[in-house]
Design a protein around this motif. Structure first.
Motif, PDB file in Angstrom:
ATOM      1  N   PHE A 129     -54.187 -14.102  -7.941  1.00 34.60           N
ATOM      2  CA  PHE A 129     -55.045 -13.762  -6.808  1.00 34.60           C
ATOM      3  C   PHE A 129     -54.202 -13.303  -5.624  1.00 34.60           C
ATOM      4  O   PHE A 129     -52.984 -13.474  -5.602  1.00 34.60           O
ATOM      5  CB  PHE A 129     -55.904 -14.967  -6.400  1.00 34.60           C
ATOM      6  N   ARG A 130     -54.864 -12.721  -4.651  1.00 31.55           N
ATOM      7  CA  ARG A 130     -54.241 -12.337  -3.385  1.00 31.55           C
ATOM      8  C   ARG A 130     -55.130 -12.800  -2.245  1.00 31.55           C
ATOM      9  O   ARG A 130     -56.333 -13.010  -2.407  1.00 31.55           O
ATOM     10  CB  ARG A 130     -54.055 -10.820  -3.275  1.00 31.55           C
ATOM     11  N   VAL A 131     -54.530 -12.908  -1.078  1.00 26.57           N
ATOM     12  CA  VAL A 131     -55.272 -13.080   0.163  1.00 26.57           C
ATOM     13  C   VAL A 131     -55.081 -11.805   0.969  1.00 26.57           C
ATOM     14  O   VAL A 131     -53.949 -11.427   1.290  1.00 26.57           O
ATOM     15  CB  VAL A 131     -54.783 -14.299   0.957  1.00 26.57           C
ATOM     16  N   PRO A 157     -52.369  -7.199   1.601  1.00 28.39           N
ATOM     17  CA  PRO A 157     -52.105  -8.548   1.089  1.00 28.39           C
ATOM     18  C   PRO A 157     -51.190  -9.323   2.033  1.00 28.39           C
ATOM     19  O   PRO A 157     -50.196  -8.788   2.537  1.00 28.39           O
ATOM     20  CB  PRO A 157     -51.408  -8.282  -0.257  1.00 28.39           C
ATOM     21  N   VAL A 158     -51.535 -10.560   2.288  1.00 24.54           N
ATOM     22  CA  VAL A 158     -50.727 -11.425   3.157  1.00 24.54           C
ATOM     23  C   VAL A 158     -49.474 -11.846   2.375  1.00 24.54           C
ATOM     24  O   VAL A 158     -49.554 -12.236   1.212  1.00 24.54           O
ATOM     25  CB  VAL A 158     -51.530 -12.663   3.592  1.00 24.54           C
ATOM     26  N   PRO A 186     -43.447 -10.482  -4.589  1.00 21.57           N
ATOM     27  CA  PRO A 186     -43.159  -9.807  -3.313  1.00 21.57           C
ATOM     28  C   PRO A 186     -44.344  -9.036  -2.731  1.00 21.57           C
ATOM     29  O   PRO A 186     -44.429  -8.855  -1.515  1.00 21.57           O
ATOM     30  CB  PRO A 186     -42.012  -8.857  -3.681  1.00 21.57           C
ATOM     31  N   ASP A 187     -45.290  -8.599  -3.605  1.00 18.65           N
ATOM     32  CA  ASP A 187     -46.432  -7.830  -3.098  1.00 18.65           C
ATOM     33  C   ASP A 187     -47.576  -8.709  -2.615  1.00 18.65           C
ATOM     34  O   ASP A 187     -48.647  -8.210  -2.256  1.00 18.65           O
ATOM     35  CB  ASP A 187     -46.930  -6.863  -4.169  1.00 18.65           C
ATOM     36  N   GLY A 188     -47.372 -10.041  -2.579  1.00 19.98           N
ATOM     37  CA  GLY A 188     -48.417 -10.936  -2.093  1.00 19.98           C
ATOM     38  C   GLY A 188     -49.342 -11.472  -3.165  1.00 19.98           C
ATOM     39  O   GLY A 188     -50.315 -12.170  -2.851  1.00 19.98           O
ATOM     40  N   THR A 189     -49.058 -11.185  -4.442  1.00 13.98           N
ATOM     41  CA  THR A 189     -49.866 -11.712  -5.540  1.00 13.98           C
ATOM     42  C   THR A 189     -49.361 -13.098  -5.928  1.00 13.98           C
ATOM     43  O   THR A 189     -48.179 -13.286  -6.191  1.00 13.98           O
ATOM     44  CB  THR A 189     -49.798 -10.789  -6.773  1.00 13.98           C
TER      45      THR A 189
END
Length: 299
Positions: A82-84, A91-92, A124-127
């Motif tokens: 998931f991502r926020v 993405p955070v 690193p991509d916020g996932t």
């Protein structure tokens, strides 16, 4: 039919269409955030206008709040991802450490018969990724408990379905003791809505009090409370901290819980002993009203 009559019939039909549309909007309603739920304030009233000062919904009921949105990421069956998404629609990637972790993922089946508390790792991509914690078929609620850097702590929730034969289970009756892996955990305390409630959970094994509990997430225990029916995720705070010179390593672990309403709540205590984290589960009703009847709703 003369012109005046035709105009009257057209006006009546138009009013009927608009009335039906309004009624549909009232029944279905838009997707709402906590900010949408705040009551409007009229000019000249003494009520505060700052939205942050208004009462907020319990955590986990919203998928989007304060500009942050929880989104699932496609993954294979062995993984949960998931991502926020932040207020900038990206993405955070900046999170503060809270209770020893930057992200707490809690999953619970809608009938409260399944529960896991895990800690994903972030790409690193916020996932965020973790081995799939959803263990049985059914309707589940996933809670992301986190604090974005520079913002307030949040708990967002999203529904997840696991395919397969699903038979909802009734909510277990309230009890003051439970057993897990040979440990007996006793719960002392009551829940009264609208105030801070002191709850003490005492751990023993083979009739002997456990006095060498090990720290877990910055405390000698971690407690999650979920409200039966909507699975509202409630704030529960431990008393003291390991190493503060005042907090013993058992057998009792004390928490302060605040519940917003009467009804039944499912409590999950994570505690560590002999290097292993175990989860003790309780049903607890509010003191001014009997616990709700057993729930068989899948949600």
């Amino acid at each position: 039919m003369n012109t005046a009559t035709k105009l009257s019939v057209f006006a009546l039909a138009l009013a009927t269409v608009f009335g039906a549309a309004y009624g549909t909007g009232q029944l279905t309603g838009p997707v709402r955030t906590a900010a949408d739920s705040d009551p409007p304030h009229s000019a000249g009233h003494d009520e505060p206008s700052d939205p942050a000062s208004q009462p907020r919904l319990p955590g986990g009921l919203l998928v989007s709040d304060r500009g942050y949105t929880l989104t699932l990421v496609p993954a294979d069956a062995a993984e949960f991802a998931f991502r926020v998404i932040g207020p900038d629609n990206r993405p955070v990637t900046g999170y503060d450490v809270e209770h020893d972790k930057r992200m707490h993922l809690i999953v619970a089946r809608r009938d409260l018969s399944g529960f896991r508390h895990v800690h994903p790792e972030m790409d690193p991509d916020g996932t965020w990724r973790v081995a799939a914690p959803l263990t049985t078929p059914g309707s589940w609620r996933a809670f992301a408990d986190f604090k974005p850097t520079g913002a307030a702590a949040l708990t967002l929730g999203i529904d997840v379905s696991v395919p397969g034969v699903y038979q909802p289970r009734p909510l277990p009756a309230p009890t003051s003791t439970t057993n897990v892996d040979g440990y007996v955990v006793r719960l002392d305390g009551t829940l009264r809505p609208g105030q801070s409630n002191r709850l003490t959970l005492t751990v023993s094994r083979d009739g002997i009090p456990v006095t060498d509990l090990q720290p877990y997430l910055g405390a000698y225990g971690h407690l999650v409370a979920l409200r039966d029916g909507d699975l509202a995720y409630l704030h529960v705070h431990p008393e003291g901290a390991p190493g503060d010179g005042k907090t013993p390593a058992g057998p009792g672990i004390t928490f302060f819980a605040e519940v917003p309403s009467t009804g039944a709540y499912r409590l999950y205590l994570d505690f560590r002993h002999a290097g292993t984290v175990r989860t003790a589960e309780f049903t607890l009703g509010t003191a001014d009203e009997p616990a709700s009847p057993p729930s068989t709703t899948a949600g």
